[in-house]
Design an enzyme around this catalytic site. Structure first.
Site, mmCIF file in Angstrom:
data_model
loop_
_atom_site.group_PDB
_atom_site.id
_atom_site.type_symbol
_atom_site.label_atom_id
_atom_site.label_comp_id
_atom_site.label_asym_id
_atom_site.label_seq_id
_atom_site.Cartn_x
_atom_site.Cartn_y
_atom_site.Cartn_z
ATOM 1 N N GLU A 120 0.942 -1.018 0.088
ATOM 2 C CA GLU A 120 0.047 -0.085 -0.031
ATOM 3 C C GLU A 120 0.882 1.125 -0.017
ATOM 4 O OE1 GLU A 120 -3.543 0.993 -0.009
ATOM 5 O OE2 GLU A 120 -2.500 2.901 -0.076
ATOM 6 N N ASP A 166 -5.343 -3.851 -7.985
ATOM 7 C CA ASP A 166 -6.708 -3.454 -7.652
ATOM 8 C C ASP A 166 -6.545 -1.879 -7.549
ATOM 9 O OD1 ASP A 166 -9.348 -2.749 -7.005
ATOM 10 O OD2 ASP A 166 -9.140 -3.452 -4.907
HETATM 11 N N1 SAM Z 1 -7.585 -4.033 -2.856
HETATM 12 C C1 SAM Z 1 -8.300 -3.388 -1.795
HETATM 13 C C2 SAM Z 1 -9.530 -4.440 -1.245
HETATM 14 O O1 SAM Z 1 -10.110 -4.897 -2.115
HETATM 15 O O2 SAM Z 1 -9.925 -4.056 -0.131
HETATM 16 C C3 SAM Z 1 -9.077 -1.968 -2.272
HETATM 17 C C4 SAM Z 1 -7.920 -1.001 -2.721
HETATM 18 S S1 SAM Z 1 -8.598 0.306 -3.160
HETATM 19 C C5 SAM Z 1 -9.452 -0.173 -4.775
HETATM 20 C C6 SAM Z 1 -6.904 0.934 -3.805
HETATM 21 C C7 SAM Z 1 -5.812 1.279 -3.030
HETATM 22 O O3 SAM Z 1 -4.568 1.382 -3.580
HETATM 23 C C8 SAM Z 1 -5.882 2.476 -1.902
HETATM 24 O O4 SAM Z 1 -5.871 2.092 -0.712
HETATM 25 C C9 SAM Z 1 -4.791 3.472 -2.507
HETATM 26 O O5 SAM Z 1 -4.418 4.277 -1.289
HETATM 27 C C10 SAM Z 1 -3.900 2.491 -2.760
HETATM 28 N N2 SAM Z 1 -2.879 2.948 -3.847
HETATM 29 C C11 SAM Z 1 -2.891 4.010 -4.781
HETATM 30 N N3 SAM Z 1 -1.923 4.125 -5.337
HETATM 31 C C12 SAM Z 1 -1.205 3.077 -5.352
HETATM 32 C C13 SAM Z 1 -0.070 2.793 -5.596
HETATM 33 N N4 SAM Z 1 0.702 3.177 -6.879
HETATM 34 N N5 SAM Z 1 0.715 1.622 -5.095
HETATM 35 C C14 SAM Z 1 0.114 0.925 -3.975
HETATM 36 N N6 SAM Z 1 -1.092 1.526 -3.607
HETATM 37 C C15 SAM Z 1 -1.563 2.434 -4.033
#
Ligand code: SAM
Length: 280
Positions: A120, A166
């Protein structure tokens, strides 16, 4: 990094994503050999449905809320049992107050020999995720750009497993990053299972994404799509999809049972639909 999943936790898109994720993890458990799940955009782990954010949108009520209220045929109920079991583990009395995000759901389903790497980028979310799994030797939480994990972290030493991708789709170019990231990851680890979530908001972008995936030369790409209402030209979330690379042979049959039920339960108008097709 404005995206906060707390507003959307447990909505129809989470249900579709987490149902498929749970089926993939269950498939990996059919062999004793250990596996690893790598969750590249993991979020915070557990979502409080009584929070201001969740209450503001109430999205979970049209997602997991509807599924919990629905009558299900026995085969579909059996296939949903691992997913629904993790929801129940957080809500023992079935009064919904917490929803399991992808890392918590995965961890709930792992056996002693299996491992989870949860990545994350948002510093506060990464801290909450670390707190969620503090002291758990089967889970490694890393504050990192998830796209980088598709290089350096592959293949995992277990040589069996699943990568969930995701991203929030709040920035331009997310479909392109997904296609490029998958191509890079697959070159490093062609035997891994990859599950990529995507929104159905802009139909032309989705069509281009599918064409780009089909052109990668990767065999065995299954495209799963659920529309909860008739497609529109408005930039609104009409549905969502999951692309699964190296989809287990069992998945297609399971989805033929699950998708009609999910469509019936999650439909927002008469134009709801589902599709399942091999892109390659
Ligand atoms: N996969 C989680 C679930 O199903 O419970 C939900 C994830 S949510 C759609 C996307 C997440 O990606 C957010 O928490 C955001 O902070 C994080 N995020 C955004 N850009 C990112 C990156 N480049 N690398 C890792 N995490 C990232």
């Amino acid at each position: 990094m404005n995206y906060r999943h707390a507003y959307h936790a447990g909505n129809f898109a989470d249900v579709v994503k987490h149902v498929v994720l749970a089926r993939l993890v269950e498939y990996l458990k059919q062999k004793d050999k250990a596996f690893r799940v790598i969750d590249t955009h993991a979020g915070i782990g557990v979502y409080d449905l009584t929070s201001t954010e969740a209450q503001k949108t109430g999205e979970w009520r049209d997602g997991i809320g509807r599924l919990l209220d629905a009558a299900l045929p026995p085969q579909a109920r059996a296939l949903l049992a691992p997913y629904l079991g993790s929801v129940q583990a957080l809500n023992p009395e079935w009064v919904m107050s917490r929803y399991p995000g992808s890392p918590w759901l995965t961890r709930h389903l792992l056996r002693r020999q299996d491992r989870l790497t949860a990545i994350e980028l948002h510093p506060q979310d990464a801290d909450r995720l670390k707190a969620c799994f503090k002291g758990d030797i089967q889970v490694r939480v890393i504050e990192l750009d998830g796209w980088l994990a598709l290089g350096a972290h592959l293949p995992p030493k277990e040589k069996r497993g699943l990568v969930l991708v995701d991203p929030p789709f709040e920035l331009e170019g997310e479909f392109g990053r997904m296609t490029d990231g998958l191509a890079r990851a697959w070159r490093r680890w062609p035997g891994g299972i990859y599950a990529l979530w995507y929104p159905v908001k802009e139909r032309t972008a989705v069509a281009r994404f599918r064409d780009d995936l089909a052109a990668l030369g990767i065999p065995k790409i299954l495209d799963i799509c659920l529309g909860t209402r008739a497609p529109s030209d408005e930039p609104r979330l009409d549905g969502c999809g999951m692309v699964v690379v190296n989809a287990p042979f069992t998945l297609e049959g399971e989805l033929h049972i699950l998708l009609p039920e999910l469509k019936r339960i999650l439909a927002r108008d008469d134009g709801a639909s589902w599709t399942l097709r091999w892109l390659a």
